[in-house]
Design a protein around this motif. Structure first.
Motif, PDB file in Angstrom:
ATOM      1  N   ASN A   1       0.857  -1.184   0.000  1.00 13.85           N
ATOM      2  CA  ASN A   1       0.000   0.000   0.000  1.00 13.85           C
ATOM      3  C   ASN A   1       0.896   1.237   0.000  1.00 13.85           C
ATOM      4  O   ASN A   1       1.808   1.339   0.822  1.00 13.85           O
ATOM      5  N   HIS A   2       0.644   2.170  -0.890  1.00 18.64           N
ATOM      6  CA  HIS A   2       1.553   3.278  -1.079  1.00 18.64           C
ATOM      7  C   HIS A   2       0.799   4.589  -1.232  1.00 18.64           C
ATOM      8  O   HIS A   2      -0.411   4.607  -1.447  1.00 18.64           O
ATOM      9  N   VAL A   3       1.552   5.685  -1.159  1.00 16.64           N
ATOM     10  CA  VAL A   3       1.058   7.004  -1.550  1.00 16.64           C
ATOM     11  C   VAL A   3       2.152   7.672  -2.373  1.00 16.64           C
ATOM     12  O   VAL A   3       3.335   7.300  -2.290  1.00 16.64           O
ATOM     13  N   VAL A   4       1.749   8.645  -3.176  1.00 12.85           N
ATOM     14  CA  VAL A   4       2.706   9.441  -3.936  1.00 12.85           C
ATOM     15  C   VAL A   4       2.981  10.715  -3.156  1.00 12.85           C
ATOM     16  O   VAL A   4       2.054  11.404  -2.711  1.00 12.85           O
ATOM     17  N   TYR A   5       4.253  11.030  -2.989  1.00 10.32           N
ATOM     18  CA  TYR A   5       4.659  12.213  -2.226  1.00 10.32           C
ATOM     19  C   TYR A   5       5.853  12.855  -2.913  1.00 10.32           C
ATOM     20  O   TYR A   5       6.915  12.245  -3.042  1.00 10.32           O
ATOM     21  N   ARG A   6       5.643  14.095  -3.413  1.00 11.46           N
ATOM     22  CA  ARG A   6       6.722  14.864  -4.038  1.00 11.46           C
ATOM     23  C   ARG A   6       7.430  14.058  -5.131  1.00 11.46           C
ATOM     24  O   ARG A   6       8.646  13.907  -5.140  1.00 11.46           O
ATOM     25  N   GLU A   7       6.665  13.522  -6.041  1.00 14.62           N
ATOM     26  CA  GLU A   7       7.181  12.755  -7.174  1.00 14.62           C
ATOM     27  C   GLU A   7       8.068  11.588  -6.734  1.00 14.62           C
ATOM     28  O   GLU A   7       9.136  11.321  -7.280  1.00 14.62           O
ATOM     29  N   SER A   8       7.585  10.904  -5.714  1.00  8.14           N
ATOM     30  CA  SER A   8       8.187   9.649  -5.273  1.00  8.14           C
ATOM     31  C   SER A   8       7.068   8.794  -4.686  1.00  8.14           C
ATOM     32  O   SER A   8       5.966   9.283  -4.435  1.00  8.14           O
ATOM     33  N   VAL A   9       7.343   7.517  -4.490  1.00  9.44           N
ATOM     34  CA  VAL A   9       6.388   6.599  -3.886  1.00  9.44           C
ATOM     35  C   VAL A   9       6.883   6.247  -2.492  1.00  9.44           C
ATOM     36  O   VAL A   9       8.059   5.914  -2.304  1.00  9.44           O
ATOM     37  N   VAL A  10       5.997   6.339  -1.504  1.00 11.00           N
ATOM     38  CA  VAL A  10       6.353   6.044  -0.114  1.00 11.00           C
ATOM     39  C   VAL A  10       5.419   4.946   0.405  1.00 11.00           C
ATOM     40  O   VAL A  10       4.205   4.984   0.153  1.00 11.00           O
ATOM     41  N   PHE A  11       5.992   3.964   1.109  1.00 14.57           N
ATOM     42  CA  PHE A  11       5.181   2.928   1.745  1.00 14.57           C
ATOM     43  C   PHE A  11       5.842   2.509   3.045  1.00 14.57           C
ATOM     44  O   PHE A  11       7.009   2.828   3.316  1.00 14.57           O
ATOM     45  N   ARG A  12       5.072   1.819   3.871  1.00 15.86           N
ATOM     46  CA  ARG A  12       5.558   1.379   5.185  1.00 15.86           C
ATOM     47  C   ARG A  12       5.905  -0.098   5.142  1.00 15.86           C
ATOM     48  O   ARG A  12       5.299  -0.882   4.400  1.00 15.86           O
ATOM     49  N   THR A  13       6.876  -0.491   5.964  1.00 19.69           N
ATOM     50  CA  THR A  13       7.276  -1.883   6.022  1.00 19.69           C
ATOM     51  C   THR A  13       7.897  -2.164   7.390  1.00 19.69           C
ATOM     52  O   THR A  13       8.075  -1.251   8.212  1.00 19.69           O
ATOM     53  N   ALA A  14       8.201  -3.411   7.641  1.00 20.08           N
ATOM     54  CA  ALA A  14       8.916  -3.811   8.855  1.00 20.08           C
ATOM     55  C   ALA A  14      10.307  -4.287   8.458  1.00 20.08           C
ATOM     56  O   ALA A  14      10.640  -4.366   7.275  1.00 20.08           O
ATOM     57  N   GLU A  15      11.116  -4.594   9.426  1.00 24.42           N
ATOM     58  CA  GLU A  15      12.438  -5.140   9.122  1.00 24.42           C
ATOM     59  C   GLU A  15      12.260  -6.486   8.418  1.00 24.42           C
ATOM     60  O   GLU A  15      11.434  -7.296   8.794  1.00 24.42           O
ATOM     61  N   GLY A  16      13.034  -6.679   7.366  1.00 20.33           N
ATOM     62  CA  GLY A  16      12.912  -7.935   6.639  1.00 20.33           C
ATOM     63  C   GLY A  16      13.398  -7.812   5.217  1.00 20.33           C
ATOM     64  O   GLY A  16      14.184  -6.910   4.875  1.00 20.33           O
ATOM     65  N   THR A  17      12.899  -8.677   4.370  1.00 19.00           N
ATOM     66  CA  THR A  17      13.399  -8.792   3.006  1.00 19.00           C
ATOM     67  C   THR A  17      13.219  -7.509   2.211  1.00 19.00           C
ATOM     68  O   THR A  17      14.137  -7.053   1.521  1.00 19.00           O
TER      69      THR A  17
ATOM     70  N   PRO B   1      -1.448   0.369   5.667  1.00 20.86           N
ATOM     71  CA  PRO B   1      -1.195  -1.006   5.211  1.00 20.86           C
ATOM     72  C   PRO B   1      -2.363  -1.916   5.569  1.00 20.86           C
ATOM     73  O   PRO B   1      -2.950  -1.806   6.648  1.00 20.86           O
ATOM     74  N   TRP B   2      -2.695  -2.832   4.669  1.00 18.87           N
ATOM     75  CA  TRP B   2      -3.795  -3.757   4.928  1.00 18.87           C
ATOM     76  C   TRP B   2      -3.496  -4.724   6.070  1.00 18.87           C
ATOM     77  O   TRP B   2      -4.360  -4.959   6.903  1.00 18.87           O
ATOM     78  N   PRO B   3      -2.286  -5.323   6.156  1.00 21.13           N
ATOM     79  CA  PRO B   3      -2.005  -6.216   7.287  1.00 21.13           C
ATOM     80  C   PRO B   3      -1.994  -5.439   8.595  1.00 21.13           C
ATOM     81  O   PRO B   3      -1.659  -4.244   8.639  1.00 21.13           O
ATOM     82  N   SER B   4      -2.345  -6.110   9.677  1.00 28.42           N
ATOM     83  CA  SER B   4      -2.430  -5.435  10.975  1.00 28.42           C
ATOM     84  C   SER B   4      -1.113  -5.430  11.748  1.00 28.42           C
ATOM     85  O   SER B   4      -1.010  -4.762  12.774  1.00 28.42           O
ATOM     86  N   ASP B   5      -0.108  -6.183  11.279  1.00 29.61           N
ATOM     87  CA  ASP B   5       1.148  -6.226  12.014  1.00 29.61           C
ATOM     88  C   ASP B   5       1.879  -4.886  11.881  1.00 29.61           C
ATOM     89  O   ASP B   5       1.734  -4.178  10.888  1.00 29.61           O
ATOM     90  N   PRO B   6       2.668  -4.505  12.890  1.00 29.23           N
ATOM     91  CA  PRO B   6       3.351  -3.201  12.879  1.00 29.23           C
ATOM     92  C   PRO B   6       4.299  -3.058  11.694  1.00 29.23           C
ATOM     93  O   PRO B   6       5.020  -3.995  11.339  1.00 29.23           O
ATOM     94  N   LYS B   7       4.296  -1.878  11.093  1.00 31.49           N
ATOM     95  CA  LYS B   7       5.210  -1.556   9.991  1.00 31.49           C
ATOM     96  C   LYS B   7       5.780  -0.168  10.270  1.00 31.49           C
ATOM     97  O   LYS B   7       5.340   0.829   9.699  1.00 31.49           O
ATOM     98  N   PRO B   8       6.779  -0.093  11.137  1.00 35.53           N
ATOM     99  CA  PRO B   8       7.267   1.209  11.608  1.00 35.53           C
ATOM    100  C   PRO B   8       8.254   1.907  10.677  1.00 35.53           C
ATOM    101  O   PRO B   8       8.587   3.067  10.889  1.00 35.53           O
ATOM    102  N   ARG B   9       8.760   1.232   9.633  1.00 34.11           N
ATOM    103  CA  ARG B   9       9.789   1.819   8.772  1.00 34.11           C
ATOM    104  C   ARG B   9       9.143   2.366   7.501  1.00 34.11           C
ATOM    105  O   ARG B   9       8.163   1.821   7.000  1.00 34.11           O
ATOM    106  N   PHE B  10       9.746   3.434   6.965  1.00 36.54           N
ATOM    107  CA  PHE B  10       9.255   4.058   5.743  1.00 36.54           C
ATOM    108  C   PHE B  10      10.276   3.882   4.629  1.00 36.54           C
ATOM    109  O   PHE B  10      11.456   4.215   4.806  1.00 36.54           O
ATOM    110  N   LEU B  11       9.836   3.360   3.494  1.00 34.43           N
ATOM    111  CA  LEU B  11      10.680   3.230   2.311  1.00 34.43           C
ATOM    112  C   LEU B  11      10.184   4.171   1.229  1.00 34.43           C
ATOM    113  O   LEU B  11       8.973   4.356   1.062  1.00 34.43           O
ATOM    114  N   GLN B  12      11.109   4.758   0.490  1.00 29.59           N
ATOM    115  CA  GLN B  12      10.780   5.724  -0.551  1.00 29.59           C
ATOM    116  C   GLN B  12      11.457   5.307  -1.849  1.00 29.59           C
ATOM    117  O   GLN B  12      12.639   4.973  -1.859  1.00 29.59           O
ATOM    118  N   VAL B  13      10.696   5.318  -2.946  1.00 33.68           N
ATOM    119  CA  VAL B  13      11.246   5.049  -4.274  1.00 33.68           C
ATOM    120  C   VAL B  13      11.206   6.367  -5.041  1.00 33.68           C
ATOM    121  O   VAL B  13      10.126   6.875  -5.355  1.00 33.68           O
TER     122      VAL B  13
END
Length: 476
Positions: A344-360, A412-424
């Motif tokens: 699940n993402h949003v567009v912010y300042r001509e980039s894509v931002v989404f939340r994730t947890a530590e992992g792959t 994010p659709w899953p209910s588990d915590p996703k405290p990190r933010f990734l930006q493309v």
């Protein structure tokens, strides 16, 4: 309903008892009070679909029951009006369908149509086949889309509220500025004029010339000398140019070349992207039919698709479609092998931002070149589209940027915590649209009577209506 000649046309609000409708009634009440106009609470009956071979008498009973429910919804909305502002004169009109002559009469005299909307990403304003869409087609006056306020704190902005006019060089520009000035005068708010110069042009001369054009437009419309207004010209995509400046208590005024219909609100248009992603109320002004002479032929890519052309999308259209989707696919390399993750993402300042947890995803995307893809299917045009964003992925670690990221409407659709933010970030963005071979197929509603299971296109991020028989995308 007869409107006396020379009087202010009524404010009409669509009522269906939903949360967005409740918010729309409140917004419409304030609009009617500011204009000194009558408020019409329009409730359209929604009868259950009759089964094949059902007796005529039973069908009539169902229609009567649906109309009675519509009247009850209208009376509940009337109660909301009285408790919001008792000084507003309100009238309830319940009809069996949008084609009722009473709706036609209202459409001929109304000065404003107010509809409930979702916005903020993930929900589609004016869903295809909805009553709101039908009302938008029936009325030619400006449409005020009232935001549902979920997740938006009133008076939480960093500045005083303003009215923002999105100005583009087309036949509706003067109408947009006029409507924005009227709204600013009614609300006693400053007016912010925003014009986006297309990227990839010489910025200096283009910006200077754009300021001259806005000044000439202001002179043509004749803004009153006492009205505080400010002009912003930016070289950017028009959607982020507007949305990045809007806060919860603002009013966004945009135009569409829809000739009084929804042609200007299909996926990919600036107007539609603003409606779907805005976190504030939005006023849509539509160009008169006789004035719509600004359309240009789409840019076509010479690709052999069996006689059906493939349209190469502009950068602006690509960003609009990225904004319209709530789910995208992140493509990365994991231990030298390709992998893909829906997020699940949003567009912010001509980039894509989404939340994730530590992992792959975090390890594979941070500091690496990645690809991000969204796609969809437009039942209005019978066409499919896809957009691919390629660029460097990075984790947002700056404190101020993290605080800004927490304000983005990322759920994010899953209910588990996703405290990190990734930006493309945008290294390149490309997209295409093409007509689906075989045409449009029907979608079965739950409880319908279709005998043949429909063949559906791939599920899209927009297709989240629970009554449709579709497979939900895998949880990110």
């Amino acid at each position: 309903m007869i409107v006396p000649p020379g009087s202010v046309g009524p404010v009409v609000v669509g009522c269906d008892g939903s949360w967005p409708s409740e918010q729309a009634v409140i917004v419409a009440t304030h609009a009617a009070q500011r204009r000194g106009a009558m408020l019409v609470l329009l409730s359209v009956a929604r009868a259950e679909r009759a089964a094949a071979g059902e007796p005529f008498v039973e069908r009539r009973e169902q229609e009567a029951s649906a109309l009675e429910r519509a009247r009850a919804v209208g009376e509940a909305a009337h109660w909301r009006v009285r408790h919001t502002d008792p000084s507003v004169t309100a009238q309830v009109i319940a009809v069996a369908e949008v084609t009722d002559p009473a709706v036609e009469q209202l459409a001929a005299h109304a000065d404003l149509l107010v509809l409930g909307g979702y916005g903020g990403g993930g929900q589609v304003a004016l869903s295809l086949g909805s009553t709101s869409e039908a009302l938008a087609q029936a009325f030619t006056c400006p449409i005020l889309m009232a935001h549902d306020r979920v997740g938006v704190t009133r008076h939480s902005g960093t500045r005083h509220p303003v009215v923002i006019a999105g100005l583009s060089r087309d036949a509706v520009a003067a109408d947009v500025l006029t409507a924005a000035a009227q709204a600013a005068a009614e609300r006693r708010l400053p007016l912010l004029l925003v014009h986006a110069v297309p990227p990839f042009v010489p910025a200096g001369p283009a910006v200077a010339e754009a300021h001259e054009w806005v000044a000439a437009l202001v002179a043509e419309v004749g803004l009153p000398g006492w009205m505080t207004h400010r002009t912003i010209v930016t070289v950017a995509d028009p959607v982020p140019a507007l949305l990045d400046r809007a806060e919860g208590d603002d009013l966004l005024v945009v135009g569409t070349k829809g000739e009084g219909r929804l042609a200007g609100l299909i996926s990919g248009s600036v107007c539609r992207a603003v409606l779907d992603a805005s976190t504030c109320d939005a006023l849509v002004v539509r160009v008169p039919v006789e004035a719509d002479t600004t359309r240009s032929a789409p840019m076509m890519e010479a690709v052999d698709t069996g006689g059906l052309p493939v349209e190469k999308l502009s950068s602006s259209e690509c960003w609009s479609l990225l904004r319209s989707a709530s789910v995208g696919r992140l493509a990365v390399l994991v231990d030298g092998h390709p992998d893909i993750f829906p997020v699940n993402h949003v567009v912010y300042r001509e980039s894509v931002v989404f939340r994730t947890a530590e992992g792959t995803k975090l390890v594979a995307a941070a500091g690496q070149d990645v690809a991000f893809e969204v796609d969809g299917y437009d039942t209005v045009t019978g066409s499919a589209w896809s957009v691919v964003l390629k660029g460097p992925g990075s984790e947002i670690r700056d404190r101020d940027e993290i605080l800004r990221a927490f304000r983005l409407a990322i759920v994010p659709w899953p209910s588990d915590p996703k405290p990190r933010f990734l930006q493309v970030s945008a290294g390149s963005v490309t997209g295409r649209r093409f007509v689906v071979n075989g045409g449009v197929t029907s979608v079965r509603e739950a409880g319908g009577t279709d005998d043949v299971e429909p063949t559906l296109p791939p599920p899209t991020p927009e297709d989240t209506t629970p009554t449709r028989v579709v497979a939900s995308p895998a949880a990110p």
